[in-house]
Scaffold this motif. Structure first.
Motif, PDB file in Angstrom:
ATOM      1  N   HIS A  82      26.130  24.866  21.269  1.00 55.18           N
ATOM      2  CA  HIS A  82      27.307  24.358  21.977  1.00 55.18           C
ATOM      3  C   HIS A  82      27.046  22.985  22.592  1.00 55.18           C
ATOM      4  O   HIS A  82      27.878  22.096  22.512  1.00 55.18           O
ATOM      5  CB  HIS A  82      27.781  25.367  23.032  1.00 55.18           C
ATOM      6  N   ASN A 137      38.034  21.860  26.661  1.00 56.39           N
ATOM      7  CA  ASN A 137      36.778  22.619  26.584  1.00 56.39           C
ATOM      8  C   ASN A 137      35.955  22.239  25.344  1.00 56.39           C
ATOM      9  O   ASN A 137      34.965  22.899  25.026  1.00 56.39           O
ATOM     10  CB  ASN A 137      37.024  24.130  26.641  1.00 56.39           C
ATOM     11  N   HIS A 138      36.362  21.180  24.663  1.00 57.34           N
ATOM     12  CA  HIS A 138      35.607  20.675  23.513  1.00 57.34           C
ATOM     13  C   HIS A 138      35.790  19.168  23.412  1.00 57.34           C
ATOM     14  O   HIS A 138      36.787  18.627  23.896  1.00 57.34           O
ATOM     15  CB  HIS A 138      36.102  21.303  22.205  1.00 57.34           C
ATOM     16  N   TYR A 139      34.841  18.513  22.761  1.00 55.68           N
ATOM     17  CA  TYR A 139      35.012  17.091  22.478  1.00 55.68           C
ATOM     18  C   TYR A 139      34.185  16.713  21.267  1.00 55.68           C
ATOM     19  O   TYR A 139      33.258  17.428  20.880  1.00 55.68           O
ATOM     20  CB  TYR A 139      34.607  16.232  23.685  1.00 55.68           C
ATOM     21  N   TYR A 140      34.563  15.600  20.634  1.00 53.34           N
ATOM     22  CA  TYR A 140      33.686  15.006  19.616  1.00 53.34           C
ATOM     23  C   TYR A 140      33.934  13.512  19.560  1.00 53.34           C
ATOM     24  O   TYR A 140      34.981  13.020  20.013  1.00 53.34           O
ATOM     25  CB  TYR A 140      33.877  15.678  18.247  1.00 53.34           C
ATOM     26  N   ASN A 198      32.919  12.409  10.840  1.00 51.06           N
ATOM     27  CA  ASN A 198      34.113  13.128  10.398  1.00 51.06           C
ATOM     28  C   ASN A 198      34.558  14.145  11.443  1.00 51.06           C
ATOM     29  O   ASN A 198      33.756  14.611  12.249  1.00 51.06           O
ATOM     30  CB  ASN A 198      33.818  13.883   9.094  1.00 51.06           C
ATOM     31  N   THR A 199      35.810  14.513  11.380  1.00 48.81           N
ATOM     32  CA  THR A 199      36.345  15.518  12.303  1.00 48.81           C
ATOM     33  C   THR A 199      35.654  16.859  12.065  1.00 48.81           C
ATOM     34  O   THR A 199      35.619  17.336  10.928  1.00 48.81           O
ATOM     35  CB  THR A 199      37.853  15.683  12.069  1.00 48.81           C
ATOM     36  N   PRO A 200      35.105  17.482  13.114  1.00 52.02           N
ATOM     37  CA  PRO A 200      34.493  18.804  12.927  1.00 52.02           C
ATOM     38  C   PRO A 200      35.543  19.833  12.491  1.00 52.02           C
ATOM     39  O   PRO A 200      36.738  19.676  12.785  1.00 52.02           O
ATOM     40  CB  PRO A 200      33.951  19.157  14.318  1.00 52.02           C
ATOM     41  N   GLY A 201      35.076  20.880  11.833  1.00 55.98           N
ATOM     42  CA  GLY A 201      35.992  21.906  11.328  1.00 55.98           C
ATOM     43  C   GLY A 201      36.871  22.498  12.401  1.00 55.98           C
ATOM     44  O   GLY A 201      38.074  22.729  12.192  1.00 55.98           O
ATOM     45  N   TRP A 202      36.330  22.715  13.600  1.00 59.01           N
ATOM     46  CA  TRP A 202      37.110  23.373  14.649  1.00 59.01           C
ATOM     47  C   TRP A 202      38.236  22.490  15.195  1.00 59.01           C
ATOM     48  O   TRP A 202      39.150  22.983  15.851  1.00 59.01           O
ATOM     49  CB  TRP A 202      36.211  23.863  15.799  1.00 59.01           C
ATOM     50  N   ARG A 248      40.065  20.372  13.250  1.00 60.02           N
ATOM     51  CA  ARG A 248      40.921  19.884  12.166  1.00 60.02           C
ATOM     52  C   ARG A 248      42.407  20.180  12.385  1.00 60.02           C
ATOM     53  O   ARG A 248      43.240  19.323  12.185  1.00 60.02           O
ATOM     54  CB  ARG A 248      40.463  20.488  10.850  1.00 60.02           C
ATOM     55  N   LEU A 303      40.818  24.459  23.258  1.00 60.34           N
ATOM     56  CA  LEU A 303      40.951  25.503  22.224  1.00 60.34           C
ATOM     57  C   LEU A 303      41.235  26.844  22.890  1.00 60.34           C
ATOM     58  O   LEU A 303      40.840  27.089  24.019  1.00 60.34           O
ATOM     59  CB  LEU A 303      39.684  25.595  21.382  1.00 60.34           C
TER      60      LEU A 303
END
Lengths: 242, 305
Positions: free
Chosen positions: B214, B266-269, B274-278, B280, B305
């Protein structure tokens, strides 16, 4: 007069000795320590590369018989090193700026031509370089990079063109979701793997270059591996289904 | 430690005491219960601690038609009084005979050998017993050093960190570079706090942060792992300054002195890959744009999410 000349000569000798001792002592203790406990990457024979290992805290060591030395380049410690499949080149990361570890460079050392070429440099190492260096074939290396939460980036670097491409590994975004890893490779293809990718390596067998994903479960136990054949412009899933 | 009022209780007073004589901890209480029927009286919660044995010193007396009783419950198990079936759940109990003999004071010891973890010791009172003292013996346990801003090297167990230190480690591992704007550091810190407050994740900062895969700087083998284990390991001024600054931000996020710019992410990138699967099929709820090492614009996207 002779006595006077003798005294002058003695004075000059003592003065010269004093200056020499002070010059020696004025050397940086860090450099002194390096010269004793380190070995330059160019001083390691090809046949001795199997004696190189990764130490703690992103360090690289050379250990043979009773000798153990930290591997350096330009008097600066290496953080990762890998020998190319043909064993003609060595790639390594190091921090060229003593003031910060955020600057990092990737250097290719040609063992036969005895030449060094810096092919990649970053001032954002804590995001751009997050894992060890691996060769895929003699023209490509890869290493992990930052992504965000529940994901990893994988940078593919063409050492001839110096161009980079990024792939992404995605993990279950919520706790207790099924242990799967989604992989979007450098060429736009997507895969789903059973398990969490714990480590990514490369291996060359019979002249073929593979990318290997080591998989684990939430408890940290191995659940196998997934292999992809690297052809230079594609990855092909060659894992044998259980 | 959190107190959750239901519906509107008020904490009148609390105190914090540092015990120096570990492994023996003695609470000198000398407190008589207010008159009442069988109800909870004292609770001792051992957090991340073992318990080798304990002793309880209590006095019970007889009052006209009823006597004082004290019940001891350890991790949900009642310590039974095998000498008297009628009062088997009440280890200390008064008898009618005490009308003549007066009050009875007894110190009882119990050996439990409980493992390090969360252990509860509860004392219940019936009528008005007196609790003189409770002594907890932690056995061979030696408390770990608690990492601090000035001495942050981990103990080998991130569970020994305070919330501020473990959050600061995460921010230092994920976003110590000066190219990352403070706004992003604060937002990433809030991503972690939002998870702590979300029932889908554990409710402890160190558990959220060390959930496998995580927060990647905590992964074994990650180049940033040495930096989260000991943020000052490089002995470089730039890292020391970044660490102190990060601790300041972490403390302010935990104490709500910095508000959540992400409004619940609760998430970041980071969009340099590339865009992570979660992410998309999700829409970002917040984004921060900064100039990256290549002198080009990058954007950090935040998701709920």
């Amino acid at each position: 007069m002779r006595k006077k000349h003798f005294l002058v000569a003695c004075f000059i000798a003592v003065l010269a000795g004093f200056i020499a001792v002070n010059l020696l002592l004025s050397q940086s203790p860090y450099i002194e320590a390096l010269s004793d406990d380190t070995i330059d990457v160019s001083d390691i024979n090809i046949s001795d590369y199997l004696f190189i290992f990764k130490g703690e805290q992103n360090t690289v060591f050379f250990r043979k018989n009773t000798i153990e030395k930290q591997v350096v380049y330009d008097n600066k410690p290496l953080t990762s090193i890998a020998l190319s499949p043909s064993q003609m080149q060595v790639g390594f990361f190091y921090h060229p700026n003593d003031a910060t570890t955020e600057e990092a460079s990737l250097v290719i050392y040609n063992l036969y031509e005895n030449t060094f070429q810096k092919i990649y440099h970053t001032t954002f190492a804590s995001w751009d370089i997050r894992g060890a260096l691996y060769w895929l074939d003699d023209a490509h290396v890869f290493f992990k990079r930052h992504c965000g939460t529940s994901c990893h980036g994988l940078t593919l670097l063409n050492i001839k063109s110096k161009s980079t491409t990024h792939a992404v590994l995605s993990f279950p975004p919520l706790p207790d979701m099924q242990e799967k890893t989604h992989f979007k490779d450098w060429f736009g293809n997507e895969y789903e793997m059973e398990g969490l990718v714990d480590d990514v390596r490369s291996v060359t067998e019979n002249g073929l270059h593979y990318m290997v994903f080591m998989l684990k479960n939430y408890e940290g136990n191995s659940v196998g591996q997934k292999r992809f054949l690297f052809t230079g412009d594609a990855l092909e899933d060659v894992s044998i289904s259980p | 430690m959190k107190y959750i009022p239901k519906p509107s209780a008020t904490i009148e007073q609390y105190s914090i005491t540092l015990f120096h004589n570990v492994p023996n901890i003695t609470f000198d209480l000398n407190n008589q219960a207010e008159d009442g029927d069988r109800r909870p009286w004292y609770t001792f919660a051992l957090v991340n601690l073992p318990l080798h044995s304990l002793s309880v010193d209590a006095t019970v007396n007889w009052h006209w038609f009823d006597g004082d009783d004290v019940k001891l419950i350890i991790d949900g198990q009642i310590e039974e009084n095998f000498e008297n079936k009628r009062w088997k759940d009440w280890f200390w109990h008064a008898t009618v005979g005490q009308v003549f003999s007066g009050q009875k004071r007894e110190q009882q010891s119990f050996t439990k050998n409980l493992q390090k973890g969360i252990n509860y010791i509860e004392l219940w009172a019936d009528r008005m017993p007196i609790l003189h003292s409770v002594t907890l013996n932690l056995g061979d346990f030696t408390p770990n050093r608690i990492p601090s801003v000035d001495d942050p090297e981990w103990t080998g167990d991130f569970g020994d960190d305070t919330d501020q230190i473990i959050l600061a480690r995460a921010l230092f591992g994920e976003a110590r570079n000066t190219l990352v704007p403070d706004e992003a550091r604060i937002a990433i810190g809030w991503v972690i706090r939002n998870r702590v407050e979300d029932s889908r994740w554990p409710d402890k900062y160190y558990q959220v942060i060390t959930t496998p895969e995580h927060v990647s700087s905590f992964n074994e083998g990650d180049e940033n792992r040495p930096y989260v284990e000991d943020p000052l390991q490089t002995h470089k001024d730039i890292d020391q300054e970044a660490w102190i600054h990060t601790c300041d931000i972490a403390g302010k996020i935990i104490n709500s002195k910095l508000s959540d710019p992400t409004k619940g992410a609760n998430h970041y990138y980071d969009d340099s890959i590339n865009t992570p699967g979660w992410a998309r099929n999700e829409k970002p709820i917040f984004k921060i744009t900064y100039i990256n090492a290549s002198q080009t614009e990058s954007t950090i996207y935040f998701y709920r999410l």
